[in-house]
Design a protein around this motif. Sequence first.
Motif, PDB file in Angstrom:
ATOM      1  N   THR A 152     -54.054 142.434 -30.834  1.00  0.00           N
ATOM      2  CA  THR A 152     -55.313 143.079 -31.250  1.00  0.00           C
ATOM      3  C   THR A 152     -56.361 142.008 -31.539  1.00  0.00           C
ATOM      4  N   GLN A 153     -57.547 142.188 -30.965  1.00  0.00           N
ATOM      5  CA  GLN A 153     -58.626 141.244 -31.230  1.00  0.00           C
ATOM      6  C   GLN A 153     -59.256 141.583 -32.560  1.00  0.00           C
ATOM      7  N   LEU A 154     -59.407 140.574 -33.432  1.00  0.00           N
ATOM      8  CA  LEU A 154     -59.979 140.801 -34.752  1.00  0.00           C
ATOM      9  C   LEU A 154     -61.306 140.101 -34.891  1.00  0.00           C
ATOM     10  N   LEU A 155     -62.205 140.725 -35.654  1.00  0.00           N
ATOM     11  CA  LEU A 155     -63.495 140.129 -35.973  1.00  0.00           C
ATOM     12  C   LEU A 155     -63.608 140.008 -37.475  1.00  0.00           C
ATOM     13  N   GLU A 156     -63.847 138.806 -37.958  1.00  0.00           N
ATOM     14  CA  GLU A 156     -64.005 138.551 -39.388  1.00  0.00           C
ATOM     15  C   GLU A 156     -65.481 138.363 -39.698  1.00  0.00           C
ATOM     16  N   GLN A 157     -65.976 139.141 -40.662  1.00  0.00           N
ATOM     17  CA  GLN A 157     -67.371 139.003 -41.066  1.00  0.00           C
ATOM     18  C   GLN A 157     -67.460 138.383 -42.444  1.00  0.00           C
ATOM     19  N   SER A 158     -68.468 137.540 -42.621  1.00  0.00           N
ATOM     20  CA  SER A 158     -68.692 136.937 -43.935  1.00  0.00           C
ATOM     21  C   SER A 158     -70.190 136.740 -44.163  1.00  0.00           C
ATOM     22  N   PRO A 159     -70.644 136.839 -45.404  1.00  0.00           N
ATOM     23  CA  PRO A 159     -69.856 137.301 -46.540  1.00  0.00           C
ATOM     24  C   PRO A 159     -69.640 138.801 -46.489  1.00  0.00           C
ATOM     25  N   GLN A 160     -68.776 139.306 -47.320  1.00  0.00           N
ATOM     26  CA  GLN A 160     -68.532 140.751 -47.375  1.00  0.00           C
ATOM     27  C   GLN A 160     -69.689 141.439 -48.097  1.00  0.00           C
ATOM     28  N   PHE A 161     -70.203 140.804 -49.152  1.00  0.00           N
ATOM     29  CA  PHE A 161     -71.328 141.335 -49.918  1.00  0.00           C
ATOM     30  C   PHE A 161     -72.363 140.235 -50.110  1.00  0.00           C
ATOM     31  N   LEU A 162     -73.630 140.622 -50.082  1.00  0.00           N
ATOM     32  CA  LEU A 162     -74.713 139.671 -50.296  1.00  0.00           C
ATOM     33  C   LEU A 162     -75.880 140.394 -50.932  1.00  0.00           C
ATOM     34  N   SER A 163     -76.334 139.870 -52.072  1.00  0.00           N
ATOM     35  CA  SER A 163     -77.482 140.453 -52.764  1.00  0.00           C
ATOM     36  C   SER A 163     -78.483 139.335 -53.015  1.00  0.00           C
ATOM     37  N   ILE A 164     -79.683 139.468 -52.459  1.00  0.00           N
ATOM     38  CA  ILE A 164     -80.693 138.424 -52.598  1.00  0.00           C
ATOM     39  C   ILE A 164     -82.038 139.048 -52.933  1.00  0.00           C
ATOM     40  N   GLN A 165     -82.991 138.195 -53.284  1.00  0.00           N
ATOM     41  CA  GLN A 165     -84.330 138.654 -53.621  1.00  0.00           C
ATOM     42  C   GLN A 165     -85.180 138.789 -52.356  1.00  0.00           C
ATOM     43  N   GLU A 166     -86.115 139.697 -52.429  1.00  0.00           N
ATOM     44  CA  GLU A 166     -87.088 139.864 -51.349  1.00  0.00           C
ATOM     45  C   GLU A 166     -87.760 138.525 -51.046  1.00  0.00           C
ATOM     46  N   GLY A 167     -87.911 138.223 -49.741  1.00  0.00           N
ATOM     47  CA  GLY A 167     -88.574 136.989 -49.339  1.00  0.00           C
ATOM     48  C   GLY A 167     -87.634 135.845 -49.009  1.00  0.00           C
ATOM     49  N   GLU A 168     -86.376 135.947 -49.454  1.00  0.00           N
ATOM     50  CA  GLU A 168     -85.408 134.891 -49.154  1.00  0.00           C
ATOM     51  C   GLU A 168     -84.885 135.034 -47.720  1.00  0.00           C
ATOM     52  N   ASN A 169     -84.292 133.945 -47.246  1.00  0.00           N
ATOM     53  CA  ASN A 169     -83.638 133.953 -45.926  1.00  0.00           C
ATOM     54  C   ASN A 169     -82.138 134.083 -46.111  1.00  0.00           C
ATOM     55  N   LEU A 170     -81.449 134.596 -45.096  1.00  0.00           N
ATOM     56  CA  LEU A 170     -80.000 134.733 -45.186  1.00  0.00           C
ATOM     57  C   LEU A 170     -79.390 134.678 -43.797  1.00  0.00           C
ATOM     58  N   THR A 171     -78.105 134.319 -43.781  1.00  0.00           N
ATOM     59  CA  THR A 171     -77.338 134.335 -42.531  1.00  0.00           C
ATOM     60  C   THR A 171     -75.995 134.987 -42.787  1.00  0.00           C
ATOM     61  N   VAL A 172     -75.593 135.878 -41.902  1.00  0.00           N
ATOM     62  CA  VAL A 172     -74.249 136.464 -41.952  1.00  0.00           C
ATOM     63  C   VAL A 172     -73.525 136.107 -40.667  1.00  0.00           C
ATOM     64  N   TYR A 173     -72.200 136.041 -40.775  1.00  0.00           N
ATOM     65  CA  TYR A 173     -71.401 135.502 -39.688  1.00  0.00           C
ATOM     66  C   TYR A 173     -70.338 136.494 -39.228  1.00  0.00           C
ATOM     67  N   CYS A 174     -69.988 136.336 -37.950  1.00  0.00           N
ATOM     68  CA  CYS A 174     -68.969 137.172 -37.328  1.00  0.00           C
ATOM     69  C   CYS A 174     -68.108 136.248 -36.473  1.00  0.00           C
ATOM     70  N   ASN A 175     -66.834 136.117 -36.826  1.00  0.00           N
ATOM     71  CA  ASN A 175     -65.974 135.141 -36.162  1.00  0.00           C
ATOM     72  C   ASN A 175     -64.691 135.768 -35.643  1.00  0.00           C
ATOM     73  N   SER A 176     -64.205 135.205 -34.541  1.00  0.00           N
ATOM     74  CA  SER A 176     -62.960 135.689 -33.955  1.00  0.00           C
ATOM     75  C   SER A 176     -62.226 134.536 -33.294  1.00  0.00           C
ATOM     76  N   SER A 177     -60.922 134.676 -33.160  1.00  0.00           N
ATOM     77  CA  SER A 177     -60.152 133.700 -32.395  1.00  0.00           C
ATOM     78  C   SER A 177     -60.096 134.102 -30.915  1.00  0.00           C
ATOM     79  N   SER A 178     -60.632 135.277 -30.603  1.00  0.00           N
ATOM     80  CA  SER A 178     -60.598 135.797 -29.229  1.00  0.00           C
ATOM     81  C   SER A 178     -61.979 135.699 -28.596  1.00  0.00           C
ATOM     82  N   VAL A 179     -61.987 135.644 -27.287  1.00  0.00           N
ATOM     83  CA  VAL A 179     -63.234 135.653 -26.530  1.00  0.00           C
ATOM     84  C   VAL A 179     -63.618 137.092 -26.216  1.00  0.00           C
ATOM     85  N   PHE A 180     -64.871 137.417 -26.429  1.00  0.00           N
ATOM     86  CA  PHE A 180     -65.385 138.745 -26.092  1.00  0.00           C
ATOM     87  C   PHE A 180     -66.387 138.637 -24.947  1.00  0.00           C
TER      88      PHE A 180
END
Lengths: 110, 114
Positions: A1-29
């Motif tokens: 089974t191909q799995l996708l891991e997302q991080s972070p699970q939760f993120l709370s920030i103030q308006e105007g800030e920048n953020l990055t969320v990630y999606c990682n796998s050991s499999s090629v899609f």
Amino acid sequence: TQLLEQSPQFLSIQEGENLTVYCNSSSVFSSLQWYRQEPGEGPVLLVTVVTGGEVKKLKRLTFQFGDARKDSSLHITAAQPGDTGLYLCAGVRGADGLTFGKGTHLIIQP
Amino acid sequence: DVKVTQSSRYLVKRTGEKVFLECVQDMDHENMFWYRQDPGLGLRLIYFSYDVKMKEKGDIPEGYSVSREKKERFSLILESASTNQTSMYLCASSLFRGLRETQYFGPGTRLLVL
């Protein structure tokens, strides 16, 4: 089974800030998608990335597909309260539908 | 615009009851899907269908069956509901399969089994 891991699970920030969320796998899609889901609704597609290294922009959202097509990131510039929601990445597994990550819950506080 | 509708937004059933969840799409899509969504587990594929009267098992088909008698309608059946089937159920449809697939989701049915 191909799995996708997302991080972070939760993120709370103030308006105007920048953020990055990630999606990682050991499999090629063959391609990778990002959806946003708001409370009480189904997910809605934001973007599909197909080529390794591809970058797509949707207003303040920038999506990148890793060179090896195993990972992706979503960067939001100057976050707004309207960006609040659950962000899901999904890998296309050939002709058999999508594999979803568990999602990142994003809250943008005014 | 593609519209995917689900018969109920909220449903409360008792253990052992037979439960039908209905999904209808109005865009003549060939492909339809049923997922369940649980906190910490994400969306998991239960069953999918690429044509009328055909069905394929997804990742977690146990305890569920499906029916697709007409192209626009895909039903999920819980033969004998159990408390561990309490969940949010999402139906989706798509025109294409593979690389450019876009799935359009309904609003979901939140099922509580007591």
